[in-house]
Design a protein around this motif. Structure first.
Motif, PDB file in Angstrom:
ATOM      1  N   GLN A  20       0.818  -1.211   0.000  1.00  0.00           N
ATOM      2  CA  GLN A  20       0.000   0.000   0.000  1.00  0.00           C
ATOM      3  C   GLN A  20       0.856   1.267   0.000  1.00  0.00           C
ATOM      4  N   GLU A  21       1.854   1.309   0.847  1.00  0.00           N
ATOM      5  CA  GLU A  21       2.675   2.507   0.975  1.00  0.00           C
ATOM      6  C   GLU A  21       3.395   2.818  -0.322  1.00  0.00           C
ATOM      7  N   GLU A  22       3.983   1.802  -0.964  1.00  0.00           N
ATOM      8  CA  GLU A  22       4.725   2.020  -2.204  1.00  0.00           C
ATOM      9  C   GLU A  22       3.798   2.434  -3.343  1.00  0.00           C
ATOM     10  N   ILE A  23       2.596   1.861  -3.383  1.00  0.00           N
ATOM     11  CA  ILE A  23       1.634   2.224  -4.430  1.00  0.00           C
ATOM     12  C   ILE A  23       1.153   3.662  -4.234  1.00  0.00           C
ATOM     13  N   THR A  24       0.946   4.044  -2.995  1.00  0.00           N
ATOM     14  CA  THR A  24       0.539   5.418  -2.706  1.00  0.00           C
ATOM     15  C   THR A  24       1.588   6.405  -3.193  1.00  0.00           C
ATOM     16  N   VAL A  25       2.854   6.042  -3.015  1.00  0.00           N
ATOM     17  CA  VAL A  25       3.949   6.901  -3.490  1.00  0.00           C
ATOM     18  C   VAL A  25       3.843   7.079  -5.001  1.00  0.00           C
ATOM     19  N   GLN A  26       3.557   6.002  -5.725  1.00  0.00           N
ATOM     20  CA  GLN A  26       3.452   6.088  -7.180  1.00  0.00           C
ATOM     21  C   GLN A  26       2.241   6.916  -7.610  1.00  0.00           C
ATOM     22  N   LEU A  27       1.128   6.775  -6.921  1.00  0.00           N
ATOM     23  CA  LEU A  27      -0.065   7.553  -7.270  1.00  0.00           C
ATOM     24  C   LEU A  27       0.169   9.045  -7.039  1.00  0.00           C
ATOM     25  N   LYS A  28       0.902   9.360  -5.985  1.00  0.00           N
ATOM     26  CA  LYS A  28       1.229  10.777  -5.731  1.00  0.00           C
ATOM     27  C   LYS A  28       2.227  11.290  -6.766  1.00  0.00           C
ATOM     28  N   LYS A  29       3.154  10.428  -7.129  1.00  0.00           N
ATOM     29  CA  LYS A  29       4.172  10.809  -8.117  1.00  0.00           C
ATOM     30  C   LYS A  29       3.525  11.184  -9.443  1.00  0.00           C
ATOM     31  N   TYR A  30       2.527  10.379  -9.848  1.00  0.00           N
ATOM     32  CA  TYR A  30       1.877  10.627 -11.138  1.00  0.00           C
ATOM     33  C   TYR A  30       0.472  11.210 -10.919  1.00  0.00           C
ATOM     34  N   LYS A  31       0.335  12.136  -9.977  1.00  0.00           N
ATOM     35  CA  LYS A  31      -0.976  12.670  -9.638  1.00  0.00           C
ATOM     36  C   LYS A  31      -1.605  13.464 -10.782  1.00  0.00           C
ATOM     37  N   GLY A  32      -0.788  13.852 -11.764  1.00  0.00           N
ATOM     38  CA  GLY A  32      -1.333  14.589 -12.901  1.00  0.00           C
ATOM     39  C   GLY A  32      -1.894  13.686 -13.986  1.00  0.00           C
ATOM     40  N   ALA A  33      -1.761  12.377 -13.847  1.00  0.00           N
ATOM     41  CA  ALA A  33      -2.244  11.443 -14.862  1.00  0.00           C
ATOM     42  C   ALA A  33      -3.765  11.444 -14.915  1.00  0.00           C
ATOM     43  N   LYS A  34      -4.309  11.351 -16.127  1.00  0.00           N
ATOM     44  CA  LYS A  34      -5.751  11.376 -16.327  1.00  0.00           C
ATOM     45  C   LYS A  34      -6.385   9.992 -16.188  1.00  0.00           C
ATOM     46  N   GLN A  35      -5.570   8.953 -16.345  1.00  0.00           N
ATOM     47  CA  GLN A  35      -6.141   7.605 -16.372  1.00  0.00           C
ATOM     48  C   GLN A  35      -5.217   6.633 -15.647  1.00  0.00           C
ATOM     49  N   ILE A  36      -5.793   5.781 -14.783  1.00  0.00           N
ATOM     50  CA  ILE A  36      -5.060   4.728 -14.076  1.00  0.00           C
ATOM     51  C   ILE A  36      -5.602   3.389 -14.560  1.00  0.00           C
ATOM     52  N   ILE A  37      -4.701   2.534 -15.016  1.00  0.00           N
ATOM     53  CA  ILE A  37      -5.112   1.254 -15.607  1.00  0.00           C
ATOM     54  C   ILE A  37      -4.403   0.110 -14.885  1.00  0.00           C
TER      55      ILE A  37
END
Length: 932
Positions: free
Chosen positions: A858-875
């Motif tokens: 969870q912690e590592e995935i959260t880091v990635q989501l914050k890193k790419y917070k400008g992305a329009k789509q998560i797949i």
């Protein structure tokens, strides 16, 4: 006079002499020529018989016969007797052999007398031409029953008493002559007479009374509660006690037990010395696990226990292994535990640690785990020196009688596949049970092989105590309801012999009843003070997975890694390795020299090598593990001229041991064995590798009942590693998916780790972390197939060295501001996506890999989501079908924080397409969708 030459034990001599005669009549003495000329046998038939089967040509070797040489002396043979006495000796010899082979068929072993034990025709003396008037004759019997001669009438009575009396024995099918002769001598020298002293008889009776009273006490205090009582088969406790006593006297220091639920409570109390108050407490609703652990536990008749006991100044440790309701599943687990304990104390001769397995008759003849467990029992990788097997033969399985429950005469007939001796005995004759149990234990200790005791009894109640057996077996249970218990029958026997008085019997009962009442009273306040775990070899391990014990140093100094290059890539001088293997080894050295291009095989090998240097043993088994199914490992190199073997990992120096074995074609038993091995050897990296990941399906019961849930049910930790080749490459439905979704569905409470690695460095750190952290749980790895040689699936040496570690999530190095879409994935599909992205030159799509799926990072995935917070789509993209793979697991967790879309194959009932063209079409379809 009776000439011993004609006795049946000299049949090989006569057959070989006859064969000489057929080839050259002049090569034998004249008296034999005359005899053979009157035989009248078809020469062609005999010649074929004498040659033997194609797989084992018979060699001619007459004892005492020498090939003709240039000599003036004439070869002499004993003259052939022609008297009627000699013919009678032949007949008697055939009768004796018949009893040895078929006597068990007439033994009185069924206490209910449901099945007739009438004398078969093979045991009638008239069948062999022995007439009534011959019975008073004295015949030569060649040492049978310790005699050379005996009156035929007396011999016949002795044969009936020995082989068709109080027990039956099957041993003629055994291939080893020494073993057969040892058993024959043991059985015949006693001539069927069992003669224990008074003290032993009273002890046997006391045990029967205590077991019956305990079961009856439970039945009275907790009516209707499930307990799967041993009533009707109480003599099994006598068998266990005798095996323990005999083994302890012969310096066995530990016995590991495995059994199903029938009679387990009595075994826990009487054999394992579990406090009766603890058992009563559990029936009252108490739990054996301290409340602080917050684990679900298991029913009381599945639990484990261990105890140290002293028998005649000899100490022996007894361990009962926990079991699930899949009755025979525990067998290979026990064997693995025994082998681990033997290896730990260097018990090379298998004399000090042994297994004792208790079976139910219906399950033993019906469940495949029995065959698989027997099949591995004498293979080098799994041999434990045999086990003593005791069958609780209730003559019924749930509601199914033996006529419908098996195709063989006995429930133990499958044991003949390993040429094991089998005793059959009535549970109503506890003395006979004790007698054969002592012989069985002695046999196992002497020959280091399996032996079986079939204790024929009955089941007093239904499958459990609330069932009504009269619904389905009214005749059998009408007999059972009128039948006296084993302790009642034995009490009457001892009373009639004057071995005990009624007062003494009442004294035994009264004293034990008083004891049970006190234990029942104490059970009201009984509470487990501490958890029965993390003791012995498990001392010092943590109870739960925490950040502290999971974040361990796994990097290895670069120079230490490079120093391994030579030993891991070399074979001895004059060793003729296959040229292709030589290239593999040469390439491995170059990888370390160049510090780049390290492939999966080398990354894995470095993990083993460095763990061995750290002092951890490594054990790997599976169907093709020495080479590796896809020829990536080559942990064992085979000489191309003499087929000798060399394993570089066994030549690192140091005290740690590396062993790797190709297994038989079994999944369930082999995985169970390795689970058992890890159970008793937490500092050994124990690995089972599937030939293809989906072959683990054959061991699904082991995965469900032990691997995934052992800790939660029984407080038993385990560090087994499963390597499951996984990946879609158009190989069809049975060679693509290791069923990742099944393992993820089984995950909870940090019970295991599930990983789908994509780099050699990941597998290196993952395996090292598994052993270096102070916590053990099973590790399931979806290992690659095509990635084993993929040009992109390589690592640099620095990825193994200082400042490196296992990363549960691997991210891209793209410029964050340009990323419009983030694709999360796991495993091989990453490289499909990467190559497609390169081909399309899409710099706006980031690829994020989950190397570990559970525990969920969870912690590592959260880091990635914050890193790419400008992305329009998560797949989420996967190569597995939508109803398979990790999608359901991932979506549930992502939904808590962000909306995620699915890209991959549509739902399907089959794991993978069977045609390469269709596979590529599906792949291209979802790759196109991913990059829309």
């Amino acid at each position: 006079m009776f000439d011993p030459l004609l006795f049946s034990q000299n049949v090989i001599f006569i057959e070989e002499l006859y064969n000489k005669y057929l080839h050259d009549p002049q090569s034998v003495d004249e008296s034999w020529r005359q005899y053979f000329s009157q035989v009248g046998e078809d020469n062609g038939d005999f010649t074929q018989y004498f040659i033997g089967p194609s797989w084992l040509k018979r060699k001619e070797k007459i004892v005492g016969y020498k090939e003709k040489t240039v000599s003036t002396q004439k070869e002499k043979f004993p003259p052939i007797p022609t008297s009627s006495d000699a013919n009678l000796s032949f007949k008697v010899a055939k009768l004796i052999e018949a009893f040895r082979a078929y006597g068990h068929m007439a033994a009185k072993i069924d206490p209910l007398e449901v099945r007739e034990s009438k004398l078969p025709l093979e045991l009638e003396h008239t069948k062999y031409g022995i007439k009534k008037e011959d019975l008073e004759q004295i015949a030569y019997i060649d040492g049978a029953f310790g005699c050379n001669e005996m009156k035929i009438n007396e011999l016949y009575k002795t044969l009936l008493r020995t082989y068709s009396g109080r027990f039956g024995v099957e041993f003629i099918h055994m291939e080893n002559l020494e073993e057969r002769e040892w058993l024959r001598s043991k059985i015949e020298n006693a001539a069927g007479i069992i003669n224990f002293d008074k003290s032993k008889k009273v002890k046997i009776l006391s045990s029967l009374i205590e077991v019956e009273m305990f079961e009856g006490y439970l039945h009275t205090k907790f009516p209707g509660a499930k307990r799967f009582s041993i009533e009707g088969a109480e003599s099994n406790i006598i068998a266990i006690e005798e095996v323990i006593k005999t083994s302890a006297k012969n310096n066995v220091v530990e016995a590991v037990f495995g059994m199903a639920h029938r009679g387990r409570l009595s075994v826990l109390a009487k054999i394992m010395k579990k406090p009766y108050r603890a058992l009563f407490s559990e029936f009252k609703g108490g739990i054996f696990i301290p409340d602080s652990l917050n684990l679900p536990g298991d029913v009381k008749y599945h639990l484990s226990a261990s105890v140290d006991v002293e028998i005649e100044d000899k100490k022996i440790h007894l361990t009962l292994t926990p079991n699930p309701s899949h009755l025979e599943l525990v067998n290979p687990v026990v064997s693995g535990r025994v082998r681990a304990k033997q290896d730990s104390i260097k018990d090379v001769d298998k004399k000090r640690v042994m297994g004792v397995l208790l079976h139910g008759d219906a399950a033993f003849s019906g469940q495949g785990s029995v065959m698989e467990s027997l099949a591995i029992s004498n293979v080098k990788a799994y041999n434990t020196g045999g086990a003593v097997h005791i069958v609780t033969n209730n003559q019924i399985g749930f509601t199914t009688t033996s006529d419908d429950g098996r195709s063989s005469r006995y429930c133990t007939d499958i044991a003949k596949m390993i040429a094991a001796p089998i005793f059959h005995v009535s549970g109503d004759d506890p003395e006979a049970v004790a007698y054969v149990s002592e012989i069985a234990a002695e046999y196992r200790l002497k020959f280091k092989k399996d032996v079986f005791i079939d204790v024929v009894g009955y089941r007093k109640y239904g499958h459990n105590e609330s069932d009504e057996p009269m619904f389905t077996q009214p005749k059998m249970y009408s007999i059972i309801h009128q039948h006296k218990s084993p302790s009642e029958i034995y009490s009457e026997r001892l009373l009639s012999l004057g071995e005990i008085t009624k007062e003494e019997i009442n004294q035994i009962k009264g004293k034990f009843k008083e004891f049970l009442d006190k234990e029942f009273e104490f059970s009201d306040t009984y509470k487990a003070e501490k958890a029965d775990w993390l003791q012995g070899v498990w001392s010092g391990f943590d109870e739960f997975l925490t950040d502290k014990n999971s974040k361990v140093v796994t990097a290895v100094d670069k120079m230490q890694l490079k120093s391994l290059a030579t030993v891991l890539s070399s074979v001895p001088n004059n060793f003729k390795a296959n040229p292709k293997v030589e290239r593999v080894l040469k390439n491995r050295k170059e990888m370390l020299d160049k510090e780049d291009g390290i492939d999966w095989g080398m990354g894995e090998t470095l993990a083993y090598a460095t763990l061995l240097q750290d002092g951890y043993n490594v054990r790997i088994t599976g169907e093709d593990v020495e080479r590796g199914t896809f020829s990536h490992r080559h942990a064992v190199v085979v000489d191309q001229e003499n087929e000798s073997k060399y394993a570089p990992l066994q030549n690192l120096g140091g005290s740690a041991n590396f062993e790797i074995h190709n297994s038989i074609l079994s999944e369930l038993a082999v995985m169970g064995f390795e689970y058992g091995y890890s159970y008793s050897s937490p500092n050994t990296l124990v690995i089972w590798e599937a030939q293809y990941g989906d072959f683990a399906n054959s061991a699904q019961m082991m995965i469900d009942q032990y691997v995934a849930s052992g800790k939660d049910k029984w407080l038993r930790m385990n560090g087994l590693v499963l390597l499951l080749p996984h990946g879609y490459a158009g190989d069809g439905p049975e060679h693509s998916s290791a069923r990742l979704e099944r393992y993820l569905q089984l995950c909870a409470n940090d019970n295991m780790t599930v990983a789908n690695c994509t780099t050699p460095a990941s597998i290196f750190h993952l395996l090292r972390r598994h052993m270096h952290r102070n916590y053990r749980s099973p590790l399931v790895i979806m290992t690659p197939k095509s990635l084993l040689r993929h040009k992109l699936a390589v690592s640099k040496l620095e990825d193994f060295a200082k400042n490196s570690c296992f990363n549960a999530v691997l991210s891209d190095d793209l410029q964050v501001s340009s990323v419009k879409k983030v694709i999360f994935c796991s495993g091989k599909v990453y490289y499909d996506l990467f190559e497609e992205r390169e081909k399309r030159q899409r710099k706006d799509i980031a690829l994020v890999r989950l190397e570990q799926l559970y525990p969920y990072p969870q912690e590592e995935i959260t880091v990635q989501l914050k890193k790419y917070k400008g992305a329009k789509q998560i797949i989420w993209c996967q190569e597995e079908h939508k109803n398979m793979g990790a999608w359901s697991y991932i979506k549930l967790r992502f939904d808590e924080t962000v909306r995620i879309e699915y890209v991959g194959r549509d739902e399907s009932a089959s794991p993978s397409a069977g045609y390469g063209k269709l596979h590529l079409k599906e792949l291209n379809t979802f790759l196109n969708k991913a990059f829309e």
